[in-house]
Design a protein around this motif. Sequence first.
Motif, PDB file in Angstrom:
ATOM      1  N   LEU B 235       0.833  -1.295  -0.075  1.00 26.70           N
ATOM      2  CA  LEU B 235      -0.001  -0.112   0.037  1.00 26.70           C
ATOM      3  C   LEU B 235       0.756   1.281   0.061  1.00 26.70           C
ATOM      4  O   LEU B 235       1.808   1.520   0.833  1.00 26.70           O
ATOM      5  CB  LEU B 235      -0.820  -0.126   1.314  1.00 26.70           C
ATOM      6  N   PRO B 236       0.601   2.212  -0.801  1.00 34.42           N
ATOM      7  CA  PRO B 236       1.325   3.477  -0.944  1.00 34.42           C
ATOM      8  C   PRO B 236       0.804   4.343   0.087  1.00 34.42           C
ATOM      9  O   PRO B 236      -0.234   4.665   0.131  1.00 34.42           O
ATOM     10  CB  PRO B 236       1.077   4.156  -2.184  1.00 34.42           C
ATOM     11  N   LEU B 237       1.670   4.601   1.224  1.00 34.24           N
ATOM     12  CA  LEU B 237       1.163   5.297   2.344  1.00 34.24           C
ATOM     13  C   LEU B 237       1.460   6.997   2.028  1.00 34.24           C
ATOM     14  O   LEU B 237       2.423   7.262   1.613  1.00 34.24           O
ATOM     15  CB  LEU B 237       1.830   4.880   3.609  1.00 34.24           C
ATOM     16  N   ALA B 238       0.441   7.778   2.465  1.00 37.97           N
ATOM     17  CA  ALA B 238       0.512   9.076   2.344  1.00 37.97           C
ATOM     18  C   ALA B 238       1.751   9.682   3.060  1.00 37.97           C
ATOM     19  O   ALA B 238       2.122   9.101   4.069  1.00 37.97           O
ATOM     20  CB  ALA B 238      -0.828   9.649   2.639  1.00 37.97           C
ATOM     21  N   GLU B 239       2.154  10.940   2.493  1.00 36.79           N
ATOM     22  CA  GLU B 239       3.599  11.622   3.109  1.00 36.79           C
ATOM     23  C   GLU B 239       3.085  11.888   4.524  1.00 36.79           C
ATOM     24  O   GLU B 239       2.112  12.557   4.687  1.00 36.79           O
ATOM     25  CB  GLU B 239       3.879  12.754   2.408  1.00 36.79           C
ATOM     26  N   GLY B 240       4.064  11.583   5.687  1.00 35.15           N
ATOM     27  CA  GLY B 240       3.880  11.973   6.943  1.00 35.15           C
ATOM     28  C   GLY B 240       2.858  10.857   7.539  1.00 35.15           C
ATOM     29  O   GLY B 240       2.487  11.237   8.812  1.00 35.15           O
ATOM     30  N   LEU B 241       2.123   9.966   7.047  1.00 39.14           N
ATOM     31  CA  LEU B 241       1.246   9.087   7.752  1.00 39.14           C
ATOM     32  C   LEU B 241       2.047   8.280   8.853  1.00 39.14           C
ATOM     33  O   LEU B 241       1.388   8.377  10.034  1.00 39.14           O
ATOM     34  CB  LEU B 241       0.781   8.370   6.644  1.00 39.14           C
TER      35      LEU B 241
END
Lengths: 324, 324
Positions: B235-241
Amino acid sequence: MHSEFELIARYFTPAPPGVDAGVALGVGDDCTLLAPAPGCRLAVSVDTSVAGVHYPADAPAEAVGHRALAVSLSDLAAMGARARWCLMALTLASADDDWLEGFSRGFRALCDATGTALVGGDVTRGATTIGVTVMGEVAPEAALTRSGGRPGDLVAVTGALGGGAGGLALWQRGERDPSHPLLVRYLRPQPRLAAGEALVGLASAAIDVSDGLLADLGHVLERSGVGATLDPEALPLAEGLVAALGEAGARRAALSGGDDYELLVSLPAEHLAEARARLARIGLPLTVIGRLEAEPGLRGVEARGEGGWQHFSAEPAAGEGGGA
Amino acid sequence: MHSEFELIARYFTPAPPGVDAGVALGVGDDCTLLAPAPGCRLAVSVDTSVAGVHYPADAPAEAVGHRALAVSLSDLAAMGARARWCLMALTLASADDDWLEGFSRGFRALCDATGTALVGGDVTRGATTIGVTVMGEVAPEAALTRSGGRPGDLVAVTGALGGGAGGLALWQRGERDPSHPLLVRYLRPQPRLAAGEALVGLASAAIDVSDGLLADLGHVLERSGVGATLDPEALPLAEGLVAALGEAGARRAALSGGDDYELLVSLPAEHLAEARARLARIGLPLTVIGRLEAEPGLRGVEARGEGGWQHFSAEPAAGEGGGA
């Protein structure tokens, strides 16, 4: 309580795809896909009904469903458009089965009666608010607008006026007989779709009477760049209105009450006979109540300023305050 | 306080008629008249945003305006449709000039950025509720649907996941820096319209991630009559997540958080390179996260039941309860 998806599926499953309904892909996807008739203009409008503002919060659910769709369809009628599709954005404080069953029954019955396919919707939680988007079709150049009125044209109205305000007044006094003619007018207004289509090619301008005759005529005068003289004595009063409100009250309701959803039109005098003949076929009278003139302004009535109901600047129509 | 008509005129005057915008008759009449492109399907959808349910009641007005339109446009993106028109049903508790100015600025900026013409609306009084109907166009047979997934197709997602839930969590902790990447993701989601159009002819199915990846993938599986195996590690995780929620929290947000408005698609493996090349041109990655299979059900993740957010059956996303 049900999940959003179950609610939608149970009460508001839109029509299946069908060539007749112009629905290429029905419910269950991100969008519905429609197939507009080639060459037609698409007439679109949206109206919101808020409990306690646009209708009494204790109105019968079936009437709320009917009414929420009727007020939007009335805008299609005023353009002379043929109703095709609608979408409903339903925000509810709670998911009450009985209320939803009645609401959807009223909504669907008017869909069926007017040939309108429910093709999409959204159900969310919040203060009860019903947004209905309607789409219809009309041939290019055929649409009735507010701007086509010309000096010398007659001003005429379908059906009868004052029933909306009269029905509301009765409701507030505790009248609950659903067959009382004024309650029928207020709770179950009939969008004049057939009349609008019949008047295409005859009327020079049209609007539906939602804010009140004076306010709505004002919109036509402004957009057409004309004035008018009205004959208040000629106003067709709704059945039972004088008995309910007295002579003066009845005339006030007819002039300023709003929520009548009749069509107010202008038309050249030479079109009157044909217009009346067409409307007679659908059982609807057309009453001449004045004439457009080149001189701006409205004559023949005293209280131009009484105007119609406007949100944010007057007491709410249903007398129950803003929802928040 | 202003009259309804002044409010509409001041902040929401729709675009003037224009051939480019497909608007044959603009604001100021009972309906707007549109001229759909000949031969196209009309994609329509409606979404409602309720203060305190779908977004924090104290969110910046400009973000509320952007977001209310973005979530509707996202449905057009998921069909591969080109955005054309929108209508807004705005119910407000009060008419605050500052709020309206910010709201309309956010709404209009996204209209401009996406080539969407605001062609109608209604402003009423009540608990703040924003209904946005969007209309787009797509060639017959070209629309991306939820039902086209086939066993063997790759499952892929645009951009990054979890930013919606991560941004909401940060907001609830008091973070107010509007440039924080997670707040940008939550408050100003970008509908993936260009990506949707680019994937026409390549993707076999598509949906936007609004309820949460698992819930939305579930819709595709159900409508396509297939199952899938997911690779949660992919899963590509959002920046800063991860910094905001930790490893486990970040993965939960990406799987179940919702409000990401990325596109979740299935596509035959042989289309992957071309799909990635097209999305690279608009600066968007496409990450493979699993594969469709004939066997029903979802494998590779434990908590299928975590699902996404559903109104009426779970705590509200913004943690502030139903509006009524």
